[in-house]
Motif scaffolding. Structure first.
Motif, short mmCIF file in Angstrom:
data_model
loop_
_atom_site.label_atom_id
_atom_site.label_comp_id
_atom_site.label_asym_id
_atom_site.label_seq_id
_atom_site.Cartn_x
_atom_site.Cartn_y
_atom_site.Cartn_z
N PHE A 291 0.11 13.05 -9.48
CA PHE A 291 0.87 12.14 -8.63
C PHE A 291 1.64 11.13 -9.47
N ASP A 292 2.86 10.83 -9.03
CA ASP A 292 3.64 9.79 -9.69
C ASP A 292 2.96 8.44 -9.49
N GLN A 293 2.50 8.19 -8.25
CA GLN A 293 1.92 6.89 -7.94
C GLN A 293 0.68 7.05 -7.07
N LEU A 294 0.80 6.84 -5.74
CA LEU A 294 -0.34 6.93 -4.84
C LEU A 294 -0.33 8.27 -4.10
N PRO A 295 -1.44 8.63 -3.46
CA PRO A 295 -1.58 10.00 -2.95
C PRO A 295 -0.82 10.34 -1.67
N LEU A 296 -0.35 9.35 -0.92
CA LEU A 296 0.29 9.66 0.35
C LEU A 296 1.60 8.88 0.48
N SER A 297 2.69 9.61 0.75
CA SER A 297 4.01 9.00 0.94
C SER A 297 4.44 9.21 2.38
N VAL A 298 4.84 8.10 3.04
CA VAL A 298 5.21 8.13 4.45
C VAL A 298 6.62 7.55 4.60
N ALA B 90 0.39 5.08 0.44
CA ALA B 90 -0.91 4.72 0.98
C ALA B 90 -2.04 5.38 0.21
N ILE B 91 -3.21 4.78 0.32
CA ILE B 91 -4.44 5.39 -0.15
C ILE B 91 -5.26 5.80 1.08
N ILE B 92 -6.18 6.71 0.87
CA ILE B 92 -6.98 7.22 1.97
C ILE B 92 -8.28 6.42 2.07
N MET B 93 -8.48 5.79 3.21
CA MET B 93 -9.70 5.02 3.43
C MET B 93 -10.80 5.88 4.05
N ILE B 94 -10.44 6.66 5.06
CA ILE B 94 -11.39 7.57 5.71
C ILE B 94 -10.72 8.93 5.82
N PRO B 95 -11.20 9.95 5.10
CA PRO B 95 -10.59 11.29 5.19
C PRO B 95 -10.71 11.87 6.58
N GLY B 96 -9.82 12.81 6.89
CA GLY B 96 -9.87 13.45 8.19
C GLY B 96 -8.72 14.42 8.37
N PRO B 97 -8.68 15.12 9.49
CA PRO B 97 -7.59 16.05 9.75
C PRO B 97 -6.33 15.33 10.20
N LEU B 98 -5.21 16.04 10.07
CA LEU B 98 -3.90 15.48 10.40
C LEU B 98 -3.08 16.60 11.03
N GLN B 99 -2.29 16.27 12.07
CA GLN B 99 -1.44 17.29 12.65
C GLN B 99 -0.17 16.67 13.22
N VAL B 100 0.85 17.51 13.35
CA VAL B 100 2.11 17.07 13.94
C VAL B 100 1.82 16.55 15.36
N GLY B 101 2.44 15.42 15.69
CA GLY B 101 2.22 14.80 17.00
C GLY B 101 1.20 13.69 17.00
N ASP B 102 0.43 13.54 15.91
CA ASP B 102 -0.53 12.45 15.83
C ASP B 102 0.17 11.11 15.88
N ALA B 103 -0.43 10.16 16.59
CA ALA B 103 0.09 8.80 16.62
C ALA B 103 -0.31 8.06 15.35
N LEU C 247 0.10 0.27 0.78
CA LEU C 247 0.07 -0.71 -0.30
C LEU C 247 1.46 -1.14 -0.77
N ARG C 248 2.37 -0.19 -0.95
CA ARG C 248 3.68 -0.52 -1.50
C ARG C 248 4.63 0.65 -1.30
N SER C 249 5.85 0.50 -1.82
CA SER C 249 6.85 1.57 -1.68
C SER C 249 7.09 2.24 -3.03
N SER C 250 7.77 3.39 -2.97
CA SER C 250 8.14 4.11 -4.19
C SER C 250 9.44 3.56 -4.75
#
Length: 236
Positions: A115-122, A219-232, A181-184
């Motif tokens: 990873f360049d930085q953190l594990p999740l980019s939104v 972002a960093i992951i605080m609590i792992p879990g599943p993810l799907q299209v349509g999730d709020a 946490l921050r932006s890229s």
């Protein structure tokens, strides 16, 4: 107090770093990020990873964005697809010919993170729509910015709304919790050609002028879990 800030419109995973990714309808997420995301990279003899830039960790290897990677049969080894979208039989052998280098290989992540930085980019559609308006005539979609998640935001949401999320946690779906946490800080990779997106220096220039070359929420992951299209996406 909670605030629904959007919903997941698209999920992207990039099995081999710096190549085009794969669209998913659902995926598991652990503390490292999306399962299998950037788990492999193109590595040279000096241990540097193929990228769109030259740094202490990365080696510029033009052309990787015209390739794609995906997992076809589990995550033991990803498939590499050539510019026509055809899976190649031996990714390392293909890359050596394609890049004109005999010192590269497709390598699984070891002790050094890919990873360049953190594990999740939104990235939000509000910000993406702003980029499109800032560079009229230049084809733009989220592939230029390589997020994991594209979030559909409500009408009237301002661009760069992601900045407001920094320091906050969010639930995504029923079980996944992340902290923003921050932006890229964006680099020339946003300008590079890939598939049907032509090269254009205007993309990075517009982001630099308007927002100090920063775009998305990491972002960093605080609590792992599943993810799907349509999730709020619910900001806490």
């Amino acid at each position: 107090m909670t605030d629904v800030v959007g919903m997941i419109e698209r999920i992207w995973r990039y099995p081999i770093k710096s190549t085009g990714g794969e669209l998913l309808q659902q995926v598991g997420v652990d503390t490292r990020g999306l399962l299998g995301d950037r788990l492999f990279a193109v590595r040279d003899a000096e241990g540097k990873f193929g990228s769109g830039k030259n740094t202490r960790r990365f080696r510029r290897m033009p052309g990787l964005l015209h390739l794609h990677s995906r997992y076809a049969n589990g995550m033991d080894q990803p498939e590499l697809l050539d510019p026509r979208g055809v899976a190649v039989p031996d990714p390392t052998a293909y890359l050596r010919g394609y890049l004109g280098r005999d010192d590269v290989e497709v390598a699984r992540e070891g002790t050094v993170s890919h990873f360049d930085q953190l594990p999740l980019s939104v990235l939000t559609t509000a910000t993406l729509d702003w980029v499109r308006s800032a560079v009229p005539g230049v084809p733009v979609d989220e592939r230029r910015f390589r997020p994991n998640l594209l979030v559909r935001t409500p009408p009237g949401t301002p661009p760069f709304v992601e900045d407001r999320w920094f320091g906050s946690k969010a639930w995504i779906g029923d079980a996944l919790c992340v902290e923003f946490l921050r932006s890229s800080e964006r680099c020339v990779m946003t300008n590079e050609a890939q598939q049907d997106l032509p090269r254009s220096p205007l993309v990075l220039r517009a982001i630099a002028d308007a927002h100090e070359a920063r775009l998305d929420a990491l972002a960093i992951i605080m609590i792992p879990g599943p993810l799907q299209v349509g999730d709020a996406v619910v900001l806490l």
